[in-house]
Design a protein around this motif. Structure first.
Motif, PDB file in Angstrom:
ATOM      1  N   MET A   1       9.113   4.175  -8.194  1.00 43.24           N
ATOM      2  CA  MET A   1      10.460   4.464  -8.359  1.00 43.24           C
ATOM      3  C   MET A   1      11.443   4.832  -7.536  1.00 43.24           C
ATOM      4  N   GLY A   2      10.928   5.327  -6.309  1.00 49.29           N
ATOM      5  CA  GLY A   2      11.688   5.802  -5.208  1.00 49.29           C
ATOM      6  C   GLY A   2      11.708   7.362  -5.089  1.00 49.29           C
ATOM      7  N   TYR A   3      11.116   8.176  -6.089  1.00 49.29           N
ATOM      8  CA  TYR A   3      11.201   9.505  -5.912  1.00 49.29           C
ATOM      9  C   TYR A   3      10.191  10.014  -4.871  1.00 49.29           C
ATOM     10  N   THR A   4      10.904  10.998  -4.027  1.00 55.27           N
ATOM     11  CA  THR A   4      10.023  11.355  -2.796  1.00 55.27           C
ATOM     12  C   THR A   4       9.550  12.664  -3.069  1.00 55.27           C
ATOM     13  N   GLU A   5      10.106  13.618  -4.073  1.00 54.77           N
ATOM     14  CA  GLU A   5       9.621  14.821  -4.231  1.00 54.77           C
ATOM     15  C   GLU A   5       9.301  14.955  -5.809  1.00 54.77           C
TER      16      GLU A   5
END
Ligand code: SAM
Ligand code: SF4
Length: 436
Positions: A186-190
């Motif tokens: 979904m594009g979360y990186t952390e």
């Protein structure tokens, strides 16, 4: 469509619980509104860790005792679990009380509310289930929280959490990894792994992973650039966690390790299950790591029986560890806790004096520590832009705020990982310049 408003008090666990509650409500056809005035249903997700936090919610409820006509009020979280049905007596305009262990029953409870039931409760603590919902409505577009363990099996003498959040329940490693992958897609990186005591995580499935293994594997999910975790209990904090941080640069080099007191005598009275020396052993592991690990902590001053010498021992511990930052609190009496039975309670004024001394000492330590970053280039995740100061707000892997300048016309940096050179250092944050 029914409208709801939710206000959250307290810790990160509560903030994330609210994200799940919102997801559940939205899936049931409710729509969130930004003010109480616009809402038909009003939720307070509450905290009872200290008396002040608990009073806040009763104050809020009081405000709407008269003006809240036509609205339905629900109290969620730790105060709900702690006070239970007594809340209906204290605040008769409340129609639902529900502790965090019962959130998986929310859809059924909403049906009861809709049916006009004015005494809806969810107060059971013996649920085997963890509260999972694929419908979590996440607040931050870059950092996502994942609960890996709920409840707490420790019995620290001052703490209400075991009473308000029930016994420990770990999620399976497969479901944590699946959620991490989904978040990365979904594009979360952390990702921040959450629990009252993440270190005592124990995979209930056949895989049987411990916390260090889970942490390392979340850090290997493609697309995830940073993994944080909170909170760690010193008793369950093992060297493998430090080794995992050393070996996997995706794992942030920051550990929050609450000490509570620097006096072994007070630690024993608090039932913290470690001595000062055992705590310092964990600090030595971190200070001997290859990566520079930022260390933060929680401290309670004025625990019953804390002498001037005990307090001095805590001050000495701050000097010895040189924390990057601390959260510090005056001891607050909490219902059900074993510390209530202890004699020798410290006067509020004295607690305040100790807290002020402690905080000033820590401020000096932070000024010194942060000054050491001058000239250093740090990678930051950009969290946003501060219009007032004209600076981008960055966060380093060590969880330090690093604000830096770069004209907005040169593009939106929000959510990106950029490098900045530290040019100024204050006690609570760093400032710097963008590095191309
Ligand atoms: N599970 C975590 C741990 O073991 O450290 C933290 C739980 S609590 C939400 C966060 C902090 O609140 C604790 O570390 C402690 O410093 C503080 N706290 C808890 N109970 C308190 C009390 N009765 N009075 C003052 N501070 C308290
Ligand atoms: Fe409270 Fe202690 Fe459990 Fe932390 S470990 S939540 S302080 S009882």
């Amino acid at each position: 469509m029914k409208t709801f408003y939710i206000e959250t008090f307290g810790c990160q666990m509560n903030a994330h619980d609210s994200e799940k509650v919102i997801g559940t409500l939205v899936s049931q056809g409710y729509s969130q509104v930004p003010t109480v005035e616009e809402a038909e249903l009003v939720f307070y997700n509450t905290c009872s860790i200290r008396d002040k936090a608990e009073q806040k919610v009763f104050h809020r409820l009081q405000q709407f005792k008269r003006d809240g006509k036509g609205k339905t009020f629900a109290v969620l979280g730790c105060v709900a679990q702690q006070e239970g049905e007594k809340i209906f007596e204290k605040a008769p305009h409340v129609s639902m009380v529900c502790g965090s262990a019962s959130y998986n029953q929310l859809p059924q409870m909403l049906v009861q509310l809709e049916a006009g039931n004015r005494r809806v409760t969810g107060l059971s603590l013996d649920t085997e289930d963890t509260f999972e919902t694929p419908l979590t409505r996440r607040d931050n577009p870059h950092r996502a929280y994942i609960t890996i363990i709920e409840g707490c099996d420790k019995s620290c003498a001052y703490c209400v959490v075991p009473f308000t959040r029930g016994p420990e329940r770990s999620r399976t490693s497969a479901s944590v990894i699946a959620e991490s992958r989904q978040l990365a897609e979904m594009g979360y990186t952390e990702i921040q792994l959450l629990g009252q005591n993440v270190n005592s995580y124990r995979d209930p499935s056949a895989a049987g992973w411990d916390f260090a293994t889970l942490l390392d594997n979340v850090g290997r999910v493609p697309g995830i650039r940073r993994v944080r975790f909170t909170t760690s209990h010193p008793r369950d904090f093992v060297k493998q966690i430090v080794d995992a941080i050393d070996e996997n640069s995706t794992l942030c080099n920051h550990v929050h390790l609450p000490v509570q007191s620097g006096s072994t005598r007070v630690l024993a009275a608090m039932r913290r299950l470690y001595t000062r020396d055992e705590y310092m052993q964990r600090i030595t592991w971190m200070k001997s790591a290859r990566r520079p690990i930022a260390i933060t902590t929680d401290v309670i001053v004025g625990f019953p029986g804390e002498t001037e010498a005990d307090f001095e021992a805590t001050l000495g511990l701050l000097d010895e560890v040189e924390y990057d930052s601390i959260f510090s609190f005056k001891y607050s009496r909490r219902p059900n806790t074993s510390a209530l039975a202890l004699g020798d309670h410290i006067e509020e004024e004295e607690k305040g004096r100790r807290l002020a001394i402690l905080q000033e000492k820590q401020r000096q330590i932070q000024i010194r520590r942060n000054a050491a970053y001058l000239g250093v280039i740090e990678e930051c995740l950009v969290e946003g832009f501060n219009q007032a100061t004209g600076q981008w707000i960055g966060r380093t892997s060590q969880n330090k705020t690093l604000n830096f300048l770069r004209p907005v016309e040169n593009g939106d940096l929000t959510g990106r990982y950029v490098e900045a050179r530290v040019t100024r250092a204050g006690p609570n944050s760093l400032a710097g310049e963008y590095v191309n």
